[in-house]
Design an enzyme around this catalytic site. Structure first.
Site, PDB file in Angstrom:
ATOM      1  N   SER A   1     -15.011 -10.971  58.481  1.00  0.00           N
ATOM      2  CA  SER A   1     -15.409 -10.424  57.186  1.00  0.00           C
ATOM      3  C   SER A   1     -15.134 -11.379  56.038  1.00  0.00           C
ATOM      4  O   SER A   1     -15.754 -11.268  54.994  1.00  0.00           O
ATOM      5  CB  SER A   1     -14.755  -9.067  56.938  1.00  0.00           C
ATOM      6  OG  SER A   1     -13.508  -8.957  57.532  1.00  0.00           O
TER       7      SER A   1
ATOM      8  N   HIS B   1     -19.428  -5.908  61.727  1.00  0.00           N
ATOM      9  CA  HIS B   1     -20.411  -6.655  60.928  1.00  0.00           C
ATOM     10  C   HIS B   1     -21.582  -7.164  61.764  1.00  0.00           C
ATOM     11  O   HIS B   1     -22.433  -7.881  61.251  1.00  0.00           O
ATOM     12  CB  HIS B   1     -19.733  -7.838  60.225  1.00  0.00           C
ATOM     13  CG  HIS B   1     -18.633  -7.426  59.306  1.00  0.00           C
ATOM     14  ND1 HIS B   1     -18.847  -6.952  58.041  1.00  0.00           N
ATOM     15  CD2 HIS B   1     -17.288  -7.371  59.503  1.00  0.00           C
ATOM     16  CE1 HIS B   1     -17.693  -6.643  57.474  1.00  0.00           C
ATOM     17  NE2 HIS B   1     -16.728  -6.885  58.356  1.00  0.00           N
TER      18      HIS B   1
ATOM     19  N   LYS C   1     -21.333   0.700  57.764  1.00  0.00           N
ATOM     20  CA  LYS C   1     -22.008  -0.478  57.199  1.00  0.00           C
ATOM     21  C   LYS C   1     -23.520  -0.348  57.459  1.00  0.00           C
ATOM     22  O   LYS C   1     -24.223   0.316  56.713  1.00  0.00           O
ATOM     23  CB  LYS C   1     -21.393  -1.762  57.753  1.00  0.00           C
ATOM     24  CG  LYS C   1     -19.881  -1.844  57.453  1.00  0.00           C
ATOM     25  CD  LYS C   1     -19.277  -3.157  57.823  1.00  0.00           C
ATOM     26  CE  LYS C   1     -17.755  -3.155  57.878  1.00  0.00           C
ATOM     27  NZ  LYS C   1     -17.040  -2.833  56.661  1.00  0.00           N
TER      28      LYS C   1
HETATM   29  N1  PMP Z   1     -13.389  -3.758  61.219  1.00  0.00           N
HETATM   30  C1  PMP Z   1     -13.939  -4.579  60.319  1.00  0.00           C
HETATM   31  C2  PMP Z   1     -14.260  -5.977  60.722  1.00  0.00           C
HETATM   32  C3  PMP Z   1     -14.219  -4.139  59.025  1.00  0.00           C
HETATM   33  O1  PMP Z   1     -14.756  -4.953  58.124  1.00  0.00           O
HETATM   34  C4  PMP Z   1     -13.913  -2.788  58.692  1.00  0.00           C
HETATM   35  C5  PMP Z   1     -14.237  -2.184  57.341  1.00  0.00           C
HETATM   36  N2  PMP Z   1     -14.100  -2.933  56.264  1.00  0.00           N
HETATM   37  C6  PMP Z   1     -13.306  -1.994  59.644  1.00  0.00           C
HETATM   38  C7  PMP Z   1     -13.077  -2.492  60.906  1.00  0.00           C
HETATM   39  C8  PMP Z   1     -12.889  -0.587  59.341  1.00  0.00           C
HETATM   40  O2  PMP Z   1     -13.974   0.256  59.398  1.00  0.00           O
HETATM   41  P1  PMP Z   1     -13.987   1.616  58.548  1.00  0.00           P
HETATM   42  O3  PMP Z   1     -14.222   1.203  57.135  1.00  0.00           O
HETATM   43  O4  PMP Z   1     -15.068   2.406  59.150  1.00  0.00           O
HETATM   44  O5  PMP Z   1     -12.639   2.231  58.714  1.00  0.00           O
END
Ligand code: PMP
Length: 399
Positions: free
Chosen positions: A188, A216, A248
């Site tokens: 990310s 992602h 997402k």
């Molecule tokens: N894994 C990754 C790589 C993420 O970017 C995110 C969310 N930002 C999550 C897990 C967590 O997912 P959620 O927002 O559905 O809790």
């Protein structure tokens, strides 16, 4: 977000001699302010006032009428809340349908839906390891993976970013141990992809499982957006598990774990974030199912998001900015300092463009960044506007 240290004292603060037990919080707040790391909440208006390159709505589906209608319909039919944990009263036909269709779309035997992607990562890591086992975790992994490693009580070895040789070496140093390696599919912070083929080979050479967080990748990578593991030919393999977020590309909320049926059955019985958490709200399950069906019906969406990312990257770097070549829909532009990153993002906002701003402790290398989301539904003129705004407000000299 990654495994950088949490933004709080690493050791317990000294016991207060006098005064409030929370006085130490003021000292922390002063430290954060001095470092340019204060975070504030800003409510999002219902009708967007800014061009949005900050959200994770990669395919622009959150406001799609099919999805909002599915959410509303599910709430009317099944109620606003799930009413209980999945094992008690929190499972509806919608949850089961979503699990079947997610697994089939991504190429896995079975799926289990959670209230968030965060909970899905905690579930996979805690239920598939234990005290005495080994987790090999990429240094750039998401905070929810880091927390899953910590909660698992397994020994966690953090290895250099995107380095299958380091994974193989670490696994090889612990022969006979129950082990798994875990990685984001797309990181990310910089938007780069994990070397999944190499990671799978390293795991197989040592009898370890591979757990991949495809938050992602779903909707952006692989044939029609089937995800990074599908693209790598690893979906459905007996030693591979995927975790997902529904928040997402699918335009909803929630998370999932995908894998062999016996793994999913094990999670139902052993994953504490499944057993002790209220099930995903029916509205979110319905919306995610509608998002999945839209994605299935429009296989060009994923490629469009990747193409927008490639254009943003090419134009920003040609003008002199520094950004890693995006493998999916995240474009991350380096800023000289946290303060300049915050000002850059604020200046973009003042000019009508919303961008993300990543600063310590959300970045593993301490480098602050503007984080741009290349949505599939951005028009050419919106991309022009975004590029022009970022360049006009840049603290770095650009051409
Ligand atoms: N894994 C990754 C790589 C993420 O970017 C995110 C969310 N930002 C999550 C897990 C967590 O997912 P959620 O927002 O559905 O809790």
């Amino acid at each position: 977000m990654s495994q950088a240290p949490p933004d709080r004292p690493l050791a317990a603060p000294p016991a207060p001699a006098l005064g409030s037990p929370f006085d130490w919080i003021d000292a922390e707040a002063r430290r954060r302010a001095a470092a340019g790391l204060v975070r504030t909440l800003r409510p999002r208006p219902a009708v967007p006032e800014l061009l949005d390159l900050a959200s994770n709505d990669y395919l622009g589906l959150t406001h799609h009428p099919d999805i909002t209608a599915a959410a509303a319909g599910a709430a009317r039919r099944w109620g606003a809340g799930a009413t209980g944990s999945r094992l008690v009263t929190g499972t509806t036909e919608l949850h089961a349908e979503l699990e079947r269709e997610l697994a089939a779309f991504c190429g896995f035997e079975a799926a289990l839906v959670f209230s968030s992607g965060y909970a899905a990562n905690l579930a996979a890591l805690t239920a598939l390891s234990a005290r005495g086992s080994l987790i090999v975790s990429d240094a750039g992994n998401h905070a929810s993976i880091v927390d899953g490693c910590r909660l698992s009580r397994a020994e966690t070895a953090v290895v250099p970013h995107a380095d299958p040789d380091a994974v193989a070496k670490t696994l090889g140093a612990h022969p006979g141990r129950q082990a798994l390696a875990v990685s984001d599919s797309v990181f990310s912070v910089d938007g780069d992809a994990a070397p999944l083929t190499g990671l799978a080979a390293a795991c197989r050479a040592h009898g370890a499982a591979l757990v991949v967080d495809d938050a992602h990748g779903l909707g952006v990578l692989g044939e029609g957006g089937r995800g990074a593991l599908h693209a790598a030919g690893l979906a459905g393999d007996p030693d591979v598990v995927a975790t997902l977020t529904l928040s997402k590309s699918l335009g909803s909320q929630g998370g999932a774990v995908l894998g062999p049926a016996r793994v999913i059955e094990h999670l139902v019985n052993a994953a504490r974030t499944f057993i002790f958490d209220t099930g995903l709200a029916p509205a979110a399950a319905g919306a995610a199912l509608a998002g999945l069906r839209l994605l299935r019906g429009e296989p060009g969406l994923a490629g469009r998001a990747r193409a927008v990312a490639a254009t943003l990257h090419a134009r920003l770097t040609a003008a002199g900015l520094t950004a890693v070549r995006p493998d999916a829909a995240v474009v991350s532009v380096r800023a000289p300092s946290p303060e300049q990153a915050v000002k850059w993002a604020a200046d973009c906002r003042a000019e009508g463009l919303a961008v993300g701003c990543f600063r310590p402790p959300s970045v593993p290398d301490g480098i602050s960044r503007l984080r741009l989301t290349a949505r599939a539904d951005l028009t050419e003129s919106q991309v022009d506007q975004a590029v022009a705004t970022i360049l006009r407000t840049s603290p770095v000299a650009v051409s």
